[in-house]
Write an enzyme that holds these catalytic residues in place. Structure first.
Site, PDB file in Angstrom:
ATOM      1  N   GLY A  87     -22.078   4.208  -2.479  1.00 52.23           N
ATOM      2  CA  GLY A  87     -20.957   5.108  -2.677  1.00 52.23           C
ATOM      3  C   GLY A  87     -20.446   5.176  -4.104  1.00 52.23           C
ATOM      4  N   TYR A 146       0.831  -1.200   0.000  1.00 58.41           N
ATOM      5  CA  TYR A 146       0.000   0.000   0.000  1.00 58.41           C
ATOM      6  C   TYR A 146       0.870   1.257   0.000  1.00 58.41           C
ATOM      7  CZ  TYR A 146      -3.494  -3.418   1.561  1.00 58.41           C
ATOM      8  OH  TYR A 146      -4.318  -4.516   1.669  1.00 58.41           O
ATOM      9  N   GLY A 177     -17.558   0.043  -1.903  1.00 56.15           N
ATOM     10  CA  GLY A 177     -18.426   1.207  -1.814  1.00 56.15           C
ATOM     11  C   GLY A 177     -19.793   1.014  -2.434  1.00 56.15           C
ATOM     12  N   HIS A 185       0.693 -11.895   0.986  1.00 58.62           N
ATOM     13  CA  HIS A 185      -0.312 -11.084   0.287  1.00 58.62           C
ATOM     14  C   HIS A 185      -0.815 -11.768  -0.984  1.00 58.62           C
ATOM     15  CE1 HIS A 185      -1.436  -6.567  -0.336  1.00 58.62           C
ATOM     16  NE2 HIS A 185      -2.455  -7.355  -0.566  1.00 58.62           N
TER      17      HIS A 185
END
Length: 332
Positions: free
Chosen positions: A210, A55, A205, A121
């Site tokens: 959203g 990130y 979202g 990950h």
């Protein structure tokens, strides 16, 4: 909030994914606003914070470390390795020596001596998962991490990894509109005592109303590459929201809370993590812990939004080729 078990520790059942503060959905917030949200999370009682080396190519770990180091004993810290930024490009590398080096760098960025839960990950398909987990097991023995997790893997891969070292958690996309863990992963998690940490529980979202128009996504918003947000799929999916919103109103909660409450009802070992840049949205999300849905409401939701009614795949083909998660048939 209620608590659930994660890596033999008790954490609140809704955690915070910090990715949005540095990565993925366009321009991240200013540092002061990002730090304010992290402080607000602790003040609200959230004690499960999730980040990753990927990130912001390390910036998110730096943000979490700089902001929360004084409060390190107050929260459960999760991060990830195996997918990082190298010379400005995303690289998947599961070699044990790479994972150990990434962990060393993460500890420095996070300003801590130990990471509570460290995920692979992505499974690097060029490296046997047993080798990658073996490298992470060394980090456990050396005291750098307390528990091992995997992300975006199948039930079969979880079994292979667990045979080398206990896997405390699998992080997978899971929501009403992404039901992939129900193919096999949930069953194996229950069998092995592995938690399932659900990312994107609000369908990036969508289930929180959203996403009024995907054409408004900014240039670096990763949803621009996701088929479900492209025509004709988005138009079809958008039609599901009217009834979904009515169900939320009847249940006395917001759509976001309805989506989270459904997920919490799936199994006691499922722990959603929410991502937001808004303190108000974070307050709304964690209030889902108080929502109780009837069996009839749960059944209605299951029938309304599922693998057969959602149109389009969750990732583009090149991303699907990278991950190991079982995939539901493309509904679109």
């Amino acid at each position: 909030m209620n608590h659930r078990k994660l890596a033999n520790q008790s954490v609140v059942e809704i955690g915070l994914g910090a990715m949005n503060l540095s990565h993925a959905y366009g321009t991240p917030p200013e540092p002061a606003a990002a730090k304010a949200l992290l402080h607000a999370a602790l003040d609200l009682g959230i004690n499960h914070i999730d980040t990753a080396a990927l990130y912001g190519f390390g910036r998110n770990e730096e943000l979490v470390g700089e902001t929360l180091q004084p409060f390190r004993q107050r929260f459960f810290l999760a991060s990830k390795c195996g997918m990082t930024g190298v010379n400005g490009k995303r690289v998947i590398d599961g070699r044990p020596e790479t994972l150990k080096q990434t962990c060393k760098e993460a500890l420095r960025r996070l300003r801590t001596d130990v990471i509570d839960l460290y995920y692979l990950h992505r499974w690097d398909k060029k490296v046997p998962v047993e080798d990658s987990v073996g490298g992470l097991a060394d980090l456990v023995r050396e005291g750098h991490i307390r528990a091992i997790g995997l992300s975006e893997v199948s039930a079969q891969t979880l079994r292979k990894a667990h045979a080398v070292h206990p896997i405390a958690a699998v992080q997978s996309e899971y929501s009403l509109w992404t039901r992939n863990p129900e193919i096999g992963l949930l069953t194996v998690c229950r069998e092995l005592g592995t938690a399932l940490v659900a990312f994107s529980p609000l369908a990036r979202g969508f289930l929180a109303n959203g996403v009024p128009d995907p054409r408004d996504f900014v240039e670096k918003d990763i949803r621009r590459g996701m088929p479900r947000f492209h025509p004709p799929h988005f138009g079809r999916n958008r039609k599901l929201l009217d009834q979904f919103n009515r169900i939320a109103w009847e249940a006395g909660c917001t759509p976001a809370q309805l989506a989270l409450a459904w997920l919490l009802a799936k199994a006691p070992f499922v722990l959603p993590i929410v991502g937001t840049t808004s303190i108000a949205h974070l307050e709304e999300d964690i209030a889902a812990s108080k929502v109780r849905l009837s069996a009839d409401t749960l059944a209605t939701l299951e029938k309304l939004i599922n693998a057969d009614t959602v149109s389009g795949s969750r990732y583009p083909p090149e991303t699907l080729a990278e991950i190991d998660t079982e995939e539901t048939p493309n509904a679109g």
